[in-house]
Write a protein that holds these residues in place. Structure first.
Motif, PDB file in Angstrom:
ATOM      1  N   HIS A   1       0.830  -1.208   0.000  1.00  0.00           N
ATOM      2  CA  HIS A   1       0.000   0.000   0.000  1.00  0.00           C
ATOM      3  C   HIS A   1       0.865   1.260   0.000  1.00  0.00           C
ATOM      4  O   HIS A   1       0.652   2.183  -0.786  1.00  0.00           O
ATOM      5  CB  HIS A   1      -0.915   0.022   1.228  1.00  0.00           C
ATOM      6  N   PHE A   2       1.857   1.297   0.903  1.00  0.00           N
ATOM      7  CA  PHE A   2       2.726   2.463   0.990  1.00  0.00           C
ATOM      8  C   PHE A   2       3.540   2.650  -0.284  1.00  0.00           C
ATOM      9  O   PHE A   2       3.715   3.775  -0.771  1.00  0.00           O
ATOM     10  CB  PHE A   2       3.677   2.332   2.187  1.00  0.00           C
ATOM     11  N   CYS A   3       4.048   1.555  -0.809  1.00  0.00           N
ATOM     12  CA  CYS A   3       4.865   1.618  -2.020  1.00  0.00           C
ATOM     13  C   CYS A   3       4.068   2.191  -3.187  1.00  0.00           C
ATOM     14  O   CYS A   3       4.577   3.030  -3.940  1.00  0.00           O
ATOM     15  CB  CYS A   3       5.379   0.221  -2.365  1.00  0.00           C
TER      16      CYS A   3
ATOM     17  N   SER B   1      -2.829  -2.458  -7.812  1.00  0.00           N
ATOM     18  CA  SER B   1      -2.510  -3.082  -6.530  1.00  0.00           C
ATOM     19  C   SER B   1      -3.192  -4.439  -6.426  1.00  0.00           C
ATOM     20  O   SER B   1      -4.408  -4.555  -6.659  1.00  0.00           O
ATOM     21  CB  SER B   1      -2.952  -2.177  -5.376  1.00  0.00           C
ATOM     22  N   PHE B   2      -2.400  -5.457  -6.051  1.00  0.00           N
ATOM     23  CA  PHE B   2      -2.915  -6.811  -5.839  1.00  0.00           C
ATOM     24  C   PHE B   2      -2.390  -7.291  -4.489  1.00  0.00           C
ATOM     25  O   PHE B   2      -1.195  -7.556  -4.345  1.00  0.00           O
ATOM     26  CB  PHE B   2      -2.447  -7.756  -6.945  1.00  0.00           C
ATOM     27  N   THR B   3      -3.254  -7.369  -3.488  1.00  0.00           N
ATOM     28  CA  THR B   3      -2.833  -7.799  -2.162  1.00  0.00           C
ATOM     29  C   THR B   3      -3.618  -9.032  -1.744  1.00  0.00           C
ATOM     30  O   THR B   3      -4.781  -9.220  -2.126  1.00  0.00           O
ATOM     31  CB  THR B   3      -3.014  -6.685  -1.120  1.00  0.00           C
ATOM     32  N   TYR B   4      -2.967  -9.852  -0.918  1.00  0.00           N
ATOM     33  CA  TYR B   4      -3.514 -11.146  -0.516  1.00  0.00           C
ATOM     34  C   TYR B   4      -3.390 -11.281   0.999  1.00  0.00           C
ATOM     35  O   TYR B   4      -2.294 -11.216   1.553  1.00  0.00           O
ATOM     36  CB  TYR B   4      -2.752 -12.271  -1.222  1.00  0.00           C
ATOM     37  N   GLY B   5      -4.535 -11.427   1.678  1.00  0.00           N
ATOM     38  CA  GLY B   5      -4.517 -11.547   3.135  1.00  0.00           C
ATOM     39  C   GLY B   5      -3.985 -10.305   3.819  1.00  0.00           C
ATOM     40  O   GLY B   5      -3.219 -10.385   4.771  1.00  0.00           O
ATOM     41  N   SER B   6      -4.399  -9.141   3.365  1.00  0.00           N
ATOM     42  CA  SER B   6      -3.898  -7.892   3.932  1.00  0.00           C
ATOM     43  C   SER B   6      -4.594  -7.558   5.246  1.00  0.00           C
ATOM     44  O   SER B   6      -5.805  -7.747   5.381  1.00  0.00           O
ATOM     45  CB  SER B   6      -4.122  -6.736   2.953  1.00  0.00           C
ATOM     46  N   PRO B   7      -3.857  -7.028   6.221  1.00  0.00           N
ATOM     47  CA  PRO B   7      -4.514  -6.453   7.390  1.00  0.00           C
ATOM     48  C   PRO B   7      -5.105  -5.097   7.033  1.00  0.00           C
ATOM     49  O   PRO B   7      -4.857  -4.577   5.937  1.00  0.00           O
ATOM     50  CB  PRO B   7      -3.355  -6.292   8.384  1.00  0.00           C
TER      51      PRO B   7
END
Length: 420
Positions: free
Chosen positions: A293-295, A310-316
């Motif tokens: 996210h920050f990047c 953005s593709f995230t998996y199991g993000s808090p």
């Protein structure tokens, strides 16, 4: 945009939450039922007072800010009550801090609790519509969702768990061969923070890629320490961000105080100079999803990258609602994958002001007509907190499964020696 609950309903959620935590803790310690009920009632009363103290603390902080007064005195009574009440949430974190074994067939013993058994009926009902003859039930609801692209980035994240800089740099591991056209620019390993990331280029997509590994399965204690969020809210001073944007300080420190920010920004800058006009895709799992996210935001603000995916998996949950809204306004595409009853997307809870970024894609494990593993894939609404998706899988939206966290889109999100 999701609506916030009224103050009265928030207090009710606090009480129910503590009862849930106490039930989990009591089951783990084999406390007799009568004792568990008594402990639940006591904790409920304690955290109800904690919620009231939290509101009072906020009012005190606002008053100090207005009068520009800084107090060096001992913590107020509200602060003491608030700190004591947080022990209820610590019970759940400590329960999950035991080092986890790699997944095996069957149920996850950590998640076999009363809470999960109550939710099993919901999960079965949610899967009832799955087509028996289609390996992947494509119930997307969004024309621009690309399953093949999402699987490709999941494969790239899986490579990061090999954790061997030379192997990733040479791109000759078994997992590397799943994306043979990828060109590695740099691999970043921070031993102090136990972080791994790498950057590269996909020629067939004219896309720069930044990939971030999550927490090693033997580093859960470090991971959970960074979820002790109630002491660590900070304003993130990103140029162009609204003044009310708040993010979890533990994640922000991992990004800014480790070698991640400097080295990954340098690698992406070199790629941007070499491939002008290329887009950027960020991908990460677990803690690495928070860093992604920050990047994404900093690359757009500082490097002038125009197209960011953005593709995230199991993000808090990374920040508050203002952060989620700002993130969604800056990136061109955002897909946040959740899996079954994965514990990490439940943390930190919304009760303390955290809010997920959209758009969630909830995946459920099903079987095809020939008994082979398959996925039921669902695109959720644009709120980031769709009550019909991962938030519905467990009581109060507090899931506890570690095994579900270690697999995404049927890719292994942990180190497996024979694949590295």
């Amino acid at each position: 945009m999701a609506r916030r609950p009224a103050a009265g309903s928030a207090q009710a959620v606090v009480v129910a939450f503590v009862i849930c935590v106490a039930t989990l803790a009591a089951r783990g310690a084999r406390v007799p039922p009568d004792a568990a009920v008594l402990r639940s009632a006591q904790l409920a009363q304690t955290l109800t007072q904690t919620h009231q103290s939290q509101q009072a603390l906020r009012a005190e902080a606002q008053q100090q800010a207005q009068t520009q007064q800084v107090s060096d005195s001992a913590p107020s009574q509200h602060g003491q009550v608030f700190a004591a009440g947080m022990a209820a949430y610590d019970a759940l974190l400590e329960r999950l801090s035991v080092p986890q074994e790699l997944p095996v067939a069957g149920h996850d013993p950590v998640s076999e609790t009363l809470v999960d058994r109550v939710s099993h009926a919901r999960a079965r009902a949610a899967r009832a519509h799955a087509s028996a003859g289609v390996p992947c039930v494509r119930d997307y609801g969004e024309d621009d969702f690309d399953m093949d692209e999402s699987e490709m980035y999941a494969k790239l994240v899986s490579v990061a768990y090999c954790s061997n800089s030379s192997v990733i740099q040479a791109w000759n591991c078994t997992r590397c061969r799943r994306v043979p056209t990828f060109e590695v620019e740099a691999v970043v390993f921070d031993e102090v923070w136990s972080l791994v990331a790498y950057a590269g280029y996909l020629p067939n997509r004219n896309t720069m890629v930044a990939v971030f590994r999550g927490t090693d399965n033997h580093q859960w204690s470090n991971w959970l320490e960074n979820l002790r969020f109630w002491r660590h809210n900070k304003m993130w001073n990103l140029p162009g961000a609204p003044s009310d944007v708040m993010v979890h300080a533990g994640f922000l420190n991992m990004w800014g105080q480790s070698s991640m920010r400097a080295n990954m920004t340098a690698a992406l800058g070199a790629l941007a100079a070499r491939y002008p006009g290329a887009g950027l895709a960020v991908a990460g799992h677990s803690m690495g999803a928070a860093l992604a996210h920050f990047c994404a935001l900093e690359a757009k603000a500082q490097l002038g990258v125009q197209r960011v995916r953005s593709f995230t998996y199991g993000s808090p949950r990374v920040g508050n609602l203002a952060f989620a809204s700002f993130f969604e306004s800056q990136v061109d595409v955002s897909w946040r994958f959740t899996h079954e009853k994965d514990v990490v997307p439940s943390l930190p809870p919304t009760l303390f002001g955290y809010h997920h970024t959209a758009r969630e894609v909830w995946t459920l494990d099903v079987q095809s007509w020939d008994g082979q593993p398959a996925l039921d894939v669902r695109v959720c609404d644009a709120s980031g907190e769709d009550l019909a998706c991962h938030n519905s899988a467990c009581m109060l939206g507090l899931c506890t499964s570690v095994m579900d966290h270690l697999h995404y889109l049927q890719m292994e999100m942990y180190r497996k020696a024979e694949q590295c």
